[in-house]
Design a protein around this motif. Structure first.
Motif, mmCIF file in Angstrom:
data_model
loop_
_atom_site.group_PDB
_atom_site.id
_atom_site.type_symbol
_atom_site.label_atom_id
_atom_site.label_comp_id
_atom_site.label_asym_id
_atom_site.label_seq_id
_atom_site.Cartn_x
_atom_site.Cartn_y
_atom_site.Cartn_z
ATOM 1 N N ARG A 170 0.906 -1.334 -0.195
ATOM 2 C CA ARG A 170 0.303 0.445 0.039
ATOM 3 C C ARG A 170 0.778 1.084 0.132
ATOM 4 O O ARG A 170 0.509 2.113 -0.039
ATOM 5 C CB ARG A 170 -1.429 -0.530 1.156
ATOM 6 C CG ARG A 170 -2.150 -1.400 1.243
ATOM 7 C CD ARG A 170 -3.101 -0.797 1.923
ATOM 8 N NE ARG A 170 -3.573 -2.355 2.130
ATOM 9 C CZ ARG A 170 -4.995 -1.923 1.579
ATOM 10 N NH1 ARG A 170 -5.164 -1.390 0.623
ATOM 11 N NH2 ARG A 170 -6.040 -3.435 1.046
ATOM 12 N N THR A 173 3.948 2.262 -5.648
ATOM 13 C CA THR A 173 3.600 2.247 -7.002
ATOM 14 C C THR A 173 4.186 1.588 -7.649
ATOM 15 O O THR A 173 4.911 1.543 -7.939
ATOM 16 C CB THR A 173 3.117 3.290 -7.284
ATOM 17 O OG1 THR A 173 4.436 4.173 -7.999
ATOM 18 C CG2 THR A 173 1.973 4.559 -6.342
ATOM 19 N N GLY A 202 -4.317 -9.519 -6.373
ATOM 20 C CA GLY A 202 -5.387 -8.582 -6.542
ATOM 21 C C GLY A 202 -4.278 -6.932 -5.789
ATOM 22 O O GLY A 202 -4.956 -6.489 -6.735
ATOM 23 N N LEU A 203 -4.432 -7.187 -4.738
ATOM 24 C CA LEU A 203 -3.333 -5.389 -4.315
ATOM 25 C C LEU A 203 -2.248 -5.504 -4.930
ATOM 26 O O LEU A 203 -1.861 -4.066 -5.162
ATOM 27 C CB LEU A 203 -3.523 -5.819 -2.537
ATOM 28 C CG LEU A 203 -2.567 -4.248 -2.089
ATOM 29 C CD1 LEU A 203 -3.682 -3.206 -2.358
ATOM 30 C CD2 LEU A 203 -2.010 -4.800 -0.685
ATOM 31 N N GLU A 206 -3.811 -4.053 -8.514
ATOM 32 C CA GLU A 206 -4.218 -2.920 -7.899
ATOM 33 C C GLU A 206 -3.156 -1.805 -7.876
ATOM 34 O O GLU A 206 -3.327 -0.154 -8.347
ATOM 35 C CB GLU A 206 -5.311 -2.289 -6.273
ATOM 36 C CG GLU A 206 -5.763 -3.371 -6.656
ATOM 37 C CD GLU A 206 -6.682 -3.564 -5.442
ATOM 38 O OE1 GLU A 206 -6.357 -3.055 -4.258
ATOM 39 O OE2 GLU A 206 -8.271 -4.166 -5.048
ATOM 40 N N ARG A 207 -2.287 -1.738 -7.769
ATOM 41 C CA ARG A 207 -0.833 -0.671 -7.623
ATOM 42 C C ARG A 207 -0.689 -0.632 -8.319
ATOM 43 O O ARG A 207 0.832 0.262 -8.146
ATOM 44 C CB ARG A 207 0.010 -1.328 -5.915
ATOM 45 C CG ARG A 207 -0.850 -1.060 -4.435
ATOM 46 C CD ARG A 207 -1.265 -0.518 -3.871
ATOM 47 N NE ARG A 207 -0.576 0.916 -3.856
ATOM 48 C CZ ARG A 207 -1.270 1.640 -3.525
ATOM 49 N NH1 ARG A 207 -2.123 1.963 -3.602
ATOM 50 N NH2 ARG A 207 -0.503 3.444 -3.677
ATOM 51 N N GLY A 229 -10.033 -11.326 -9.347
ATOM 52 C CA GLY A 229 -10.191 -10.296 -10.270
ATOM 53 C C GLY A 229 -10.219 -10.808 -11.564
ATOM 54 O O GLY A 229 -9.805 -11.289 -12.377
ATOM 55 N N GLU A 232 -11.429 -5.336 -13.771
ATOM 56 C CA GLU A 232 -11.315 -4.475 -12.546
ATOM 57 C C GLU A 232 -10.150 -3.711 -12.469
ATOM 58 O O GLU A 232 -9.978 -3.132 -11.184
ATOM 59 C CB GLU A 232 -12.913 -4.465 -11.677
ATOM 60 C CG GLU A 232 -12.564 -5.570 -10.063
ATOM 61 C CD GLU A 232 -12.511 -6.790 -10.471
ATOM 62 O OE1 GLU A 232 -12.631 -7.638 -9.608
ATOM 63 O OE2 GLU A 232 -13.386 -6.941 -12.296
ATOM 64 N N VAL A 233 -9.473 -4.881 -11.979
ATOM 65 C CA VAL A 233 -8.117 -4.752 -11.803
ATOM 66 C C VAL A 233 -7.193 -5.296 -12.926
ATOM 67 O O VAL A 233 -5.500 -4.208 -12.957
ATOM 68 C CB VAL A 233 -7.795 -5.508 -10.516
ATOM 69 C CG1 VAL A 233 -8.348 -5.083 -8.960
ATOM 70 C CG2 VAL A 233 -7.910 -6.747 -10.557
ATOM 71 N N ARG A 271 -8.079 -0.703 -19.541
ATOM 72 C CA ARG A 271 -8.892 -0.729 -18.203
ATOM 73 C C ARG A 271 -9.255 0.396 -17.905
ATOM 74 O O ARG A 271 -10.000 0.677 -17.750
ATOM 75 C CB ARG A 271 -7.280 -0.869 -17.610
ATOM 76 C CG ARG A 271 -8.302 -0.893 -15.780
ATOM 77 C CD ARG A 271 -7.391 -1.518 -14.854
ATOM 78 N NE ARG A 271 -6.388 -0.231 -14.514
ATOM 79 C CZ ARG A 271 -5.662 -0.893 -13.511
ATOM 80 N NH1 ARG A 271 -5.478 -1.677 -12.982
ATOM 81 N NH2 ARG A 271 -4.497 0.423 -13.932
#
Length: 272
Positions: A170, A173, A202-203, A206-207, A229, A232-233, A271
């Motif tokens: 988190r 990037t 998944g995280l 997302e990053r 996912g 959406e990801v 995306r």
């Protein structure tokens, strides 16, 4: 195929199907039934499978086979996927890699890419991974900065999961992430066997500015326990030309650009 490669291939084939009889396995791996019986007996002694009358099933402790036993199956397809993935990476970028045999091949392809292997005062690439085996291979290469997420190690896939992994991911990037999967379905998206790994994978996706599911076509249509996912990801799905045309169209309709290995398709981020 050498014996250790054949036994690795047998274990992965068993992992995909759950059970095999001797003749079926012998045909798939192009050996005699007697040879297959000896291989099954040897693996049973290591408690990696359980012998049945006329065949074998997975042992209760091997629902997801260790990565070191999975390198001998679909090797050519995974190497082709790795070459294509490596070609999508820009020098100086940050790459996310989940655990798995295919992503391990991507790490090797990146480590040996000519422009990334050149000596220099600074690393040419940063790779973020939650896979102990990938970090172990890359740590000796000074041209690549290797970042390990931390967390609790999974005994079979060597992936790190848990709150420490989440906390680290988190805070960063990633330019592009390649996420492996045990199953890939047009409706459900990417799935894996373990819910903790699904959460971290998944995280990581997302990053990333661009996230790519990567797996060979034999996983298409398979649904595993934990969902990572879909569109959406993920921006794209990198696979080989064995994926059925109908499934390919459905992935595209659901927002996942399908890239076939070694076809040299340009990156198309859909995306957004």
């Amino acid at each position: 195929m050498k014996r250790h490669e054949r036994m690795n291939a047998l274990l992965e084939l068993l992992g995909e199907r759950g059970n095999l009889d001797v003749d079926e396995a012998a045909t798939a791996l192009e050996v005699s039934a007697a040879t297959m019986r000896r291989d099954m007996d040897a693996l049973a002694e290591q408690q990696l499978l359980t012998r049945t009358r006329g065949g074998a099933v997975l042992s209760s402790v091997t629902y997801d086979l260790p990565i070191r036993y999975k390198r001998g199956y679909h090797t050519a397809a995974k190497e082709a996927l790795a070459r294509t993935a490596a070609g999508m990476v820009e020098r100086g970028g940050v790459v996310g890699l989940s655990g798995g045999t295919t992503t391990t091949e991507i790490a090797r392809a990146l480590a040996t890419r000519a422009d990334l292997a050149e000596p220099g005062p600074q690393p040419h690439l940063t790779i973020v991974t939650n896979a102990l085996n990938i970090a172990n291979e890359l740590a000796v290469r000074p041209q690549i900065k290797t970042v390990l997420t931390g967390g609790v190690a999974h005994s079979r896939t060597f992936e790190l999961t848990g709150p420490y992994s989440e906390l680290m991911l988190r805070q960063i990037t990633v330019d592009i992430a390649f996420i492996g999967a045990n199953g890939m379905d047009p409706e459900i998206g990417a799935t894996v066997h373990d819910e903790a790994e699904a959460r971290i994978n998944g995280l990581m996706a997302e990053r990333a500015e661009k996230a790519v599911v990567v797996t060979d076509s034999t996983k298409v249509g398979t649904r595993c326990f934990a969902r990572v996912g879909g569109s959406e990801v993920f921006s794209a799905f990198l696979t080989d030309d064995g994926v059925p045309e109908e499934a390919r169209r459905e992935f595209e309709e659901r927002g996942l650009h399908v890239i076939l290995a070694d076809e040299g398709e340009p990156w198309d981020d859909r995306r957004s």
